[in-house]
Design a protein around this motif. Structure first.
Motif, PDB file in Angstrom:
ATOM      1  N   GLU A 118       0.792  -1.224   0.000  1.00  0.00           N
ATOM      2  CA  GLU A 118       0.000   0.000   0.000  1.00  0.00           C
ATOM      3  C   GLU A 118       0.825   1.275   0.000  1.00  0.00           C
ATOM      4  N   HIS A 119       2.150   1.173   0.163  1.00  0.00           N
ATOM      5  CA  HIS A 119       2.986   2.370   0.212  1.00  0.00           C
ATOM      6  C   HIS A 119       3.256   2.958  -1.171  1.00  0.00           C
ATOM      7  N   TYR A 120       2.876   2.231  -2.216  1.00  0.00           N
ATOM      8  CA  TYR A 120       3.155   2.681  -3.577  1.00  0.00           C
ATOM      9  C   TYR A 120       1.868   3.054  -4.289  1.00  0.00           C
ATOM     10  N   ASP A 121       1.955   4.095  -5.117  1.00  0.00           N
ATOM     11  CA  ASP A 121       0.808   4.620  -5.836  1.00  0.00           C
ATOM     12  C   ASP A 121       0.704   3.917  -7.186  1.00  0.00           C
ATOM     13  N   MET A 122      -0.271   3.030  -7.320  1.00  0.00           N
ATOM     14  CA  MET A 122      -0.422   2.257  -8.553  1.00  0.00           C
ATOM     15  C   MET A 122      -0.943   3.099  -9.715  1.00  0.00           C
ATOM     16  N   ASP A 123      -1.313   4.357  -9.430  1.00  0.00           N
ATOM     17  CA  ASP A 123      -1.697   5.276 -10.502  1.00  0.00           C
ATOM     18  C   ASP A 123      -0.488   6.015 -11.063  1.00  0.00           C
ATOM     19  N   GLN A 124       0.643   5.914 -10.405  1.00  0.00           N
ATOM     20  CA  GLN A 124       1.878   6.587 -10.822  1.00  0.00           C
ATOM     21  C   GLN A 124       2.912   5.548 -11.273  1.00  0.00           C
ATOM     22  N   VAL A 125       2.600   4.811 -12.335  1.00  0.00           N
ATOM     23  CA  VAL A 125       3.484   3.778 -12.876  1.00  0.00           C
ATOM     24  C   VAL A 125       3.925   4.211 -14.263  1.00  0.00           C
ATOM     25  N   SER A 126       5.233   4.118 -14.524  1.00  0.00           N
ATOM     26  CA  SER A 126       5.743   4.422 -15.862  1.00  0.00           C
ATOM     27  C   SER A 126       6.681   3.296 -16.279  1.00  0.00           C
ATOM     28  N   ALA A 127       6.747   3.056 -17.576  1.00  0.00           N
ATOM     29  CA  ALA A 127       7.597   1.982 -18.091  1.00  0.00           C
ATOM     30  C   ALA A 127       8.313   2.463 -19.341  1.00  0.00           C
ATOM     31  N   SER A 128       9.578   2.024 -19.481  1.00  0.00           N
ATOM     32  CA  SER A 128      10.346   2.346 -20.686  1.00  0.00           C
ATOM     33  C   SER A 128      11.156   1.121 -21.084  1.00  0.00           C
ATOM     34  N   LEU A 129      11.391   0.977 -22.383  1.00  0.00           N
ATOM     35  CA  LEU A 129      12.144  -0.146 -22.936  1.00  0.00           C
ATOM     36  C   LEU A 129      13.275   0.413 -23.775  1.00  0.00           C
ATOM     37  N   GLN A 130      14.515   0.053 -23.408  1.00  0.00           N
ATOM     38  CA  GLN A 130      15.673   0.536 -24.150  1.00  0.00           C
ATOM     39  C   GLN A 130      16.727  -0.559 -24.199  1.00  0.00           C
ATOM     40  N   ASN A 131      17.147  -0.924 -25.398  1.00  0.00           N
ATOM     41  CA  ASN A 131      18.196  -1.926 -25.625  1.00  0.00           C
ATOM     42  C   ASN A 131      17.905  -3.248 -24.921  1.00  0.00           C
ATOM     43  N   GLY A 132      16.654  -3.684 -24.939  1.00  0.00           N
ATOM     44  CA  GLY A 132      16.286  -4.961 -24.344  1.00  0.00           C
ATOM     45  C   GLY A 132      16.157  -4.948 -22.831  1.00  0.00           C
ATOM     46  N   VAL A 133      16.148  -3.765 -22.228  1.00  0.00           N
ATOM     47  CA  VAL A 133      15.991  -3.647 -20.775  1.00  0.00           C
ATOM     48  C   VAL A 133      14.724  -2.848 -20.497  1.00  0.00           C
ATOM     49  N   LEU A 134      13.792  -3.489 -19.777  1.00  0.00           N
ATOM     50  CA  LEU A 134      12.537  -2.858 -19.394  1.00  0.00           C
ATOM     51  C   LEU A 134      12.708  -2.248 -18.013  1.00  0.00           C
ATOM     52  N   THR A 135      12.363  -0.975 -17.867  1.00  0.00           N
ATOM     53  CA  THR A 135      12.433  -0.294 -16.579  1.00  0.00           C
ATOM     54  C   THR A 135      11.037   0.178 -16.213  1.00  0.00           C
ATOM     55  N   VAL A 136      10.540  -0.302 -15.073  1.00  0.00           N
ATOM     56  CA  VAL A 136       9.217   0.069 -14.588  1.00  0.00           C
ATOM     57  C   VAL A 136       9.417   0.831 -13.283  1.00  0.00           C
ATOM     58  N   LYS A 137       8.854   2.042 -13.215  1.00  0.00           N
ATOM     59  CA  LYS A 137       8.979   2.872 -12.021  1.00  0.00           C
ATOM     60  C   LYS A 137       7.603   3.061 -11.392  1.00  0.00           C
ATOM     61  N   VAL A 138       7.546   2.878 -10.072  1.00  0.00           N
ATOM     62  CA  VAL A 138       6.315   3.075  -9.318  1.00  0.00           C
ATOM     63  C   VAL A 138       6.626   4.075  -8.212  1.00  0.00           C
ATOM     64  N   ALA A 139       5.863   5.167  -8.167  1.00  0.00           N
ATOM     65  CA  ALA A 139       6.103   6.221  -7.183  1.00  0.00           C
ATOM     66  C   ALA A 139       5.518   5.832  -5.822  1.00  0.00           C
ATOM     67  N   LYS A 140       6.161   6.322  -4.766  1.00  0.00           N
ATOM     68  CA  LYS A 140       5.622   6.134  -3.422  1.00  0.00           C
ATOM     69  C   LYS A 140       4.483   7.112  -3.217  1.00  0.00           C
ATOM     70  N   ARG A 141       3.556   6.733  -2.371  1.00  0.00           N
ATOM     71  CA  ARG A 141       2.487   7.658  -1.988  1.00  0.00           C
ATOM     72  C   ARG A 141       3.112   8.781  -1.167  1.00  0.00           C
ATOM     73  N   PRO A 142       2.592   9.996  -1.279  1.00  0.00           N
ATOM     74  CA  PRO A 142       3.192  11.121  -0.539  1.00  0.00           C
ATOM     75  C   PRO A 142       3.247  10.875   0.967  1.00  0.00           C
ATOM     76  N   GLU A 143       2.219  10.228   1.520  1.00  0.00           N
ATOM     77  CA  GLU A 143       2.225   9.992   2.963  1.00  0.00           C
ATOM     78  C   GLU A 143       3.224   8.909   3.368  1.00  0.00           C
ATOM     79  N   ALA A 144       3.676   8.084   2.419  1.00  0.00           N
ATOM     80  CA  ALA A 144       4.647   7.040   2.728  1.00  0.00           C
ATOM     81  C   ALA A 144       6.080   7.528   2.554  1.00  0.00           C
ATOM     82  N   THR A 145       6.246   8.678   1.917  1.00  0.00           N
ATOM     83  CA  THR A 145       7.586   9.225   1.707  1.00  0.00           C
ATOM     84  C   THR A 145       8.122   9.786   3.018  1.00  0.00           C
TER      85      THR A 145
END
Length: 162
Positions: free
Chosen positions: A105-132
């Motif tokens: 629950e500490h992560y905001d599932m509405d703040q997910v981004s993904a990028s693919l570069q040179n065969g490497v997938l990077t997925v970033k999930v932001a923390k909720r402001p109250e969990a920071t």
């Protein structure tokens, strides 16, 4: 913290010298269970969590990412590319696989981004402001400040002024 659970690790160390079985129930249990599945590094910083996943030969159309109820799921489809040739030996995994990560629950599932570069997938999930974590400044009180900074007490200053 995520940790890999290998319940047979200690028994493997006992039985291997006795019977000489060719299996390895400890170190390779996870790798055989994930055969063909991409390896994932999970990094955490103040802003959130980052999953770095190797998906060589896959394009954006071959990857599906879903985030629901605190669980991030990565689904990858690797196509076999041996069109018109007879396969003599195949060591690369082809097919579909899914990896799921319970982030909580500490992560905001509405703040997910993904990028693919040179065969490497990077997925970033932001923390909720109250969990920071936030830094709380420490201030000196009026009396403590004068003692620590070497100032004279208020009575000594009044006597010196008169």
């Amino acid at each position: 913290m995520l940790a890999r659970y290998t319940p047979w690790f200690s028994t493997d160390a006992l039985f291997r010298p006795l019977f000489g079985f060719p299996w390895n129930l400890g170190a390779d249990l996870a790798s055989t269970a994930l055969a063909g599945a991409p390896r994932v590094d999970i990094l955490e910083n103040d802003g959130g969590v980052e999953l770095v996943c190797d998906v060589p030969g896959c394009g954006p159309d071959d990857i599906g990412i879903t985030a629901e109820n605190g669980v991030l799921t990565i689904h990858v489809r690797r196509k076999e590319d041996s069109e018109g040739a007879a396969m003599i030996r195949s060591e690369r995994y082809h097919g579909e696989f899914t990896r799921s990560f319970a982030l909580g629950e500490h992560y905001d599932m509405d703040q997910v981004s993904a990028s693919l570069q040179n065969g490497v997938l990077t997925v970033k999930v932001a923390k909720r402001p109250e969990a920071t974590p936030r830094r709380i400044p420490v201030r000196l009180g009026a009396d403590d400040a004068s003692k620590q900074l070497g100032a004279k007490p208020a009575e000594a200053r009044l006597e010196a002024a008169s």
